[in-house]
Design an enzyme around this catalytic site. Sequence first.
Site, short mmCIF file in Angstrom:
data_model
loop_
_atom_site.label_atom_id
_atom_site.label_comp_id
_atom_site.label_asym_id
_atom_site.label_seq_id
_atom_site.Cartn_x
_atom_site.Cartn_y
_atom_site.Cartn_z
N THR A 4 0.83 -1.20 0.00
CA THR A 4 0.00 0.00 0.00
C THR A 4 0.86 1.25 0.00
O THR A 4 0.64 2.19 -0.78
CB THR A 4 -0.93 0.01 1.23
OG1 THR A 4 -1.78 -1.14 1.19
CG2 THR A 4 -1.80 1.27 1.25
N ASP B 92 6.89 -9.84 -4.94
CA ASP B 92 5.88 -10.92 -5.02
C ASP B 92 5.62 -11.38 -6.45
O ASP B 92 5.05 -12.45 -6.66
CB ASP B 92 4.55 -10.45 -4.39
CG ASP B 92 4.57 -10.54 -2.87
OD1 ASP B 92 5.60 -10.99 -2.31
OD2 ASP B 92 3.57 -10.15 -2.24
N ARG C 285 -6.81 -12.67 4.44
CA ARG C 285 -6.42 -12.60 3.03
C ARG C 285 -6.61 -13.95 2.35
O ARG C 285 -6.50 -15.01 2.98
CB ARG C 285 -4.95 -12.20 2.92
CG ARG C 285 -4.64 -10.78 3.33
CD ARG C 285 -4.80 -9.79 2.20
NE ARG C 285 -3.89 -10.05 1.10
CZ ARG C 285 -2.64 -9.60 1.05
NH1 ARG C 285 -2.13 -8.91 2.05
NH2 ARG C 285 -1.88 -9.88 0.00
N ASP D 171 8.63 -18.55 2.33
CA ASP D 171 9.21 -17.36 2.94
C ASP D 171 10.74 -17.41 2.96
O ASP D 171 11.37 -17.20 4.01
CB ASP D 171 8.64 -17.16 4.35
CG ASP D 171 7.18 -16.76 4.31
OD1 ASP D 171 6.82 -15.78 4.94
OD2 ASP D 171 6.38 -17.43 3.62
#
Length: 203
Positions: free
Chosen positions: A18, A36, A139, A56
């Site tokens: 964001t 990503d 999410r 990760d």
Amino acid sequence: MKTLVVGVGGMTNGGKSTLSKSLHQQIPNSCLIAQDSYFKDDSVIPVDSNGFKQYDMLDALHMDTMMSEVDSWRRDLESFLRRRGLNPERTTPPVDEEVYVLIVEGFLIFNHRPLNELFYKRYFMEIAYEVCKRRRSSRVYTPPDPPGYFDGHVWPMYLKNRQEMESMVSGILFLDGLKPKEELLADVHEDVCQEIERLKEKD
């Protein structure tokens, strides 16, 4: 032509995407690359002893491809923009006195040494464990997180990656991801703009 590479890192669901997108919208002559976008196919991601996919970690990402994109921006900005459909005919070519900004966003950007060495500014978004877990659970991911994935893989890997990052990187400005978005954006925008002005004044 002068260039400035800015890194916006942080934990999962910490607000880095964001902030990066808003920063990109407010800073003239800026481009955005998101880590990503470079995940390897799910079929080649290794699985640990608990059956959790090891997303990760740097090995789960095509970091060579990402670095090629960053190098392309640094080496030939016009070609980079054209390839992304961001360079319409009316756009003037890069000029010497302007500063062009690349914003690189991602959860492991400071753990990849060749990439980290390019940053003039480094920002890291952080939030508390409880907030992070709550946001992550709301999410929808593809593939979806299996039961226990956050506590069994995501959070332990965050702690490990952060420790590694702090042992090899200095000059990171840590940001409170719970602050109002507008306040965070204003602070980072001002900081980056000061760096842009400093570069403009340099011979």
